[in-house]
Scaffold this motif. Sequence first.
Motif, mmCIF file in Angstrom:
data_model
loop_
_atom_site.group_PDB
_atom_site.id
_atom_site.type_symbol
_atom_site.label_atom_id
_atom_site.label_comp_id
_atom_site.label_asym_id
_atom_site.label_seq_id
_atom_site.Cartn_x
_atom_site.Cartn_y
_atom_site.Cartn_z
ATOM 1 N N ALA A 1 23.513 42.685 34.228
ATOM 2 C CA ALA A 1 24.077 44.028 34.356
ATOM 3 C C ALA A 1 23.300 44.860 35.376
ATOM 4 O O ALA A 1 23.887 45.607 36.171
ATOM 5 N N TYR A 2 21.976 44.739 35.348
ATOM 6 C CA TYR A 2 21.147 45.471 36.317
ATOM 7 C C TYR A 2 21.470 45.041 37.745
ATOM 8 O O TYR A 2 21.616 45.880 38.651
ATOM 9 N N ARG A 3 21.621 43.730 37.953
ATOM 10 C CA ARG A 3 21.874 43.220 39.296
ATOM 11 C C ARG A 3 23.291 43.527 39.769
ATOM 12 O O ARG A 3 23.516 43.844 40.937
ATOM 13 N N THR A 4 24.274 43.439 38.861
ATOM 14 C CA THR A 4 25.653 43.752 39.263
ATOM 15 C C THR A 4 25.842 45.242 39.489
ATOM 16 O O THR A 4 26.613 45.650 40.350
ATOM 17 N N ARG A 5 25.111 46.065 38.734
ATOM 18 C CA ARG A 5 25.216 47.508 38.938
ATOM 19 C C ARG A 5 24.691 47.886 40.323
ATOM 20 O O ARG A 5 25.269 48.736 41.000
ATOM 21 N N LYS A 6 23.602 47.245 40.752
ATOM 22 C CA LYS A 6 23.074 47.506 42.087
ATOM 23 C C LYS A 6 24.027 47.007 43.158
ATOM 24 O O LYS A 6 24.202 47.641 44.207
ATOM 25 N N ALA A 7 24.665 45.867 42.894
ATOM 26 C CA ALA A 7 25.543 45.268 43.900
ATOM 27 C C ALA A 7 26.904 45.946 43.980
ATOM 28 O O ALA A 7 27.476 46.080 45.063
ATOM 29 N N MET A 8 27.427 46.413 42.829
ATOM 30 C CA MET A 8 28.791 46.926 42.787
ATOM 31 C C MET A 8 28.881 48.432 42.572
ATOM 32 O O MET A 8 29.933 49.030 42.823
ATOM 33 N N LEU B 1 33.196 32.640 36.658
ATOM 34 C CA LEU B 1 33.092 33.820 37.521
ATOM 35 C C LEU B 1 34.256 33.891 38.495
ATOM 36 O O LEU B 1 34.733 34.982 38.838
ATOM 37 N N ASP B 2 34.722 32.749 38.955
ATOM 38 C CA ASP B 2 35.885 32.719 39.834
ATOM 39 C C ASP B 2 37.109 33.259 39.104
ATOM 40 O O ASP B 2 37.907 34.005 39.662
ATOM 41 N N ALA B 3 37.255 32.870 37.827
ATOM 42 C CA ALA B 3 38.379 33.364 37.026
ATOM 43 C C ALA B 3 38.286 34.868 36.789
ATOM 44 O O ALA B 3 39.305 35.552 36.687
ATOM 45 N N LEU B 4 37.052 35.382 36.735
ATOM 46 C CA LEU B 4 36.851 36.825 36.563
ATOM 47 C C LEU B 4 36.983 37.586 37.875
ATOM 48 O O LEU B 4 36.964 38.819 37.880
ATOM 49 N N GLY B 5 37.078 36.854 38.991
ATOM 50 C CA GLY B 5 37.222 37.485 40.301
ATOM 51 C C GLY B 5 35.917 37.946 40.903
ATOM 52 O O GLY B 5 35.907 38.890 41.709
ATOM 53 N N HIS B 6 34.805 37.314 40.542
ATOM 54 C CA HIS B 6 33.487 37.735 41.043
ATOM 55 C C HIS B 6 32.678 36.527 41.529
ATOM 56 O O HIS B 6 31.517 36.358 41.162
ATOM 57 N N ARG B 7 33.282 35.704 42.361
ATOM 58 C CA ARG B 7 32.623 34.500 42.864
ATOM 59 C C ARG B 7 31.334 34.839 43.619
ATOM 60 O O ARG B 7 30.373 34.074 43.607
ATOM 61 N N LYS B 8 31.298 35.993 44.288
ATOM 62 C CA LYS B 8 30.127 36.362 45.101
ATOM 63 C C LYS B 8 28.876 36.617 44.258
ATOM 64 O O LYS B 8 27.779 36.694 44.795
ATOM 65 N N LEU B 9 29.058 36.757 42.949
ATOM 66 C CA LEU B 9 27.922 37.056 42.075
ATOM 67 C C LEU B 9 27.381 35.816 41.372
ATOM 68 O O LEU B 9 26.597 35.926 40.432
ATOM 69 N N ILE B 10 27.767 34.638 41.844
ATOM 70 C CA ILE B 10 27.373 33.393 41.179
ATOM 71 C C ILE B 10 25.856 33.244 41.130
ATOM 72 O O ILE B 10 25.276 32.914 40.093
ATOM 73 N N SER B 11 25.194 33.469 42.268
ATOM 74 C CA SER B 11 23.735 33.286 42.302
ATOM 75 C C SER B 11 23.033 34.246 41.347
ATOM 76 O O SER B 11 22.051 33.883 40.696
ATOM 77 N N LYS B 12 23.539 35.470 41.252
ATOM 78 C CA LYS B 12 22.950 36.451 40.341
ATOM 79 C C LYS B 12 23.154 36.026 38.886
ATOM 80 O O LYS B 12 22.253 36.157 38.048
ATOM 81 N N ALA B 13 24.343 35.511 38.568
ATOM 82 C CA ALA B 13 24.635 35.096 37.198
ATOM 83 C C ALA B 13 23.787 33.896 36.803
ATOM 84 O O ALA B 13 23.219 33.852 35.703
ATOM 85 N N ILE B 14 23.670 32.923 37.691
ATOM 86 C CA ILE B 14 22.888 31.720 37.394
ATOM 87 C C ILE B 14 21.407 32.065 37.230
ATOM 88 O O ILE B 14 20.749 31.612 36.284
ATOM 89 N N GLY B 15 20.877 32.872 38.146
ATOM 90 C CA GLY B 15 19.474 33.266 38.047
ATOM 91 C C GLY B 15 19.176 34.009 36.757
ATOM 92 O O GLY B 15 18.161 33.748 36.095
ATOM 93 N N SER B 16 20.059 34.924 36.379
ATOM 94 C CA SER B 16 19.872 35.686 35.145
ATOM 95 C C SER B 16 19.906 34.784 33.927
ATOM 96 O O SER B 16 19.118 34.950 32.977
ATOM 97 N N HIS B 17 20.809 33.793 33.958
ATOM 98 C CA HIS B 17 20.967 32.949 32.779
ATOM 99 C C HIS B 17 19.853 31.921 32.650
ATOM 100 O O HIS B 17 19.523 31.499 31.527
ATOM 101 N N VAL B 18 19.286 31.496 33.748
ATOM 102 C CA VAL B 18 18.117 30.622 33.686
ATOM 103 C C VAL B 18 16.989 31.326 32.944
ATOM 104 O O VAL B 18 16.354 30.764 32.041
ATOM 105 N N VAL B 19 16.754 32.578 33.315
ATOM 106 C CA VAL B 19 15.710 33.368 32.650
ATOM 107 C C VAL B 19 16.037 33.552 31.171
ATOM 108 O O VAL B 19 15.171 33.401 30.297
ATOM 109 N N GLY B 20 17.302 33.852 30.872
ATOM 110 C CA GLY B 20 17.711 34.054 29.488
ATOM 111 C C GLY B 20 17.470 32.828 28.625
ATOM 112 O O GLY B 20 16.985 32.936 27.498
ATOM 113 N N GLY B 21 17.791 31.624 29.151
ATOM 114 C CA GLY B 21 17.584 30.394 28.396
ATOM 115 C C GLY B 21 16.117 30.110 28.134
ATOM 116 O O GLY B 21 15.744 29.649 27.052
#
Length: 388
Positions: free
Chosen positions: A182-189, A350-370
């Motif tokens: 959310a922090y990263r998408t808020r900065k980006a969008m 993310l493609d289905a949500l229409g936000h393919r450009k945020l893939i790297s942000k989503a993957i990086g965030s989820h690696v940390v979360g796991g």
Amino acid sequence: MQNIIVNKERKRIPYLDTLAFLVLLLTFFGYIGIKMGISNMFSTIMATAYQLLVDTVLYIMAIAVLAGAFGKLATEFGVVKILNKVFSPLMRPLYNLPGVASLGILTTYLSDNPAIISLARDDEYISYFEEYETPCLCNLGTAFGMGLIVTTFMIGLGYFKEAIIGNLGAIIGSIVSVRIMAYRTRKAMGVNKTIINKNKANKDLSDTLIEKSEGSFFERFLTAFLEGGKLGVDIGLSIIPGVLVICTIIMILTFGPLDPSVGYQGKAFEGVELLPRIGRLIAPVSKILFGFERPEAIAFPITALGAVGASLSLIPNFLKNGIIGPNEIAVFTAMGMCWSGFLSTHVAMLDALGHRKLISKAIGSHVVGGIVAGISAHYIVLLLEILI
């Protein structure tokens, strides 16, 4: 005179992808073939895949059928609605998301990661979210995907307490993942509210988004039970490629000869012990973070990145060989549930949500979360050992 800018395409080496694939293939099979022998290598690959199919995949499928049936019954008879009402008030304090996001957690926990996409495609559901919050649904749903199956699998092995601790760890990891995203998408969008009507904030969307069958109680029970079981079969079938391909490779890279005095015999679950050597290099870190006693345990989280079903199939052999114990079960539950093969689903979601450009942000965030999920589960186990 007007300047004309000509964009020159980079020259690509012909068949670069083919060459890279052949190099990778020859390196992998060459290394294993030299260590094990060509005949033993292929015999081990086939025997391991067969044993995984018969002993593990069918067991996971049985659990998926039962879990799917229970999940459908919980939806059909309003349990999900009650849980949604209970958890909705917690969503803003914990995840900084609208209360209706809890419905996404419940649907993915009872099924799989992509289940949240069907909710996100509903205009009424998505209208509760700010625009920058919608990509966070990908991380939120993934953190709970196949949660019921993973939990049931661990409980079926006799680790009820550890499975519950693992669920707590996964919740903590999901909060970290969603908050970072959310922090990263808020900065980006930026902040761009898509909420249509704030007066509907207290409406229970489960009343409109969850369909209820018609008929008598018995008819609804039987229909939901059978449909849920069928969904479990579909999930069980969908994990077969991941288990047979990914887990066979992981096991060959994890275990050694069944009888070191005899050497390689081409039997199932033999391997070249590459991952343990890597695990020993990072053992001081994995011991502190996750409490892993044996370096082979690192194979589970690595496999869970691509397919949680495949990672579950590692556990029976790990238990049989004394590689893992209760602490590892709790950590595996947390990391397996939180990551739940997100590398294989994140791009499509993310493609289905229409936000393919945020893939790297989503993957990086989820690696940390796991990683945080695994750390949390380990230290909860330590805390309970001190208190009890």
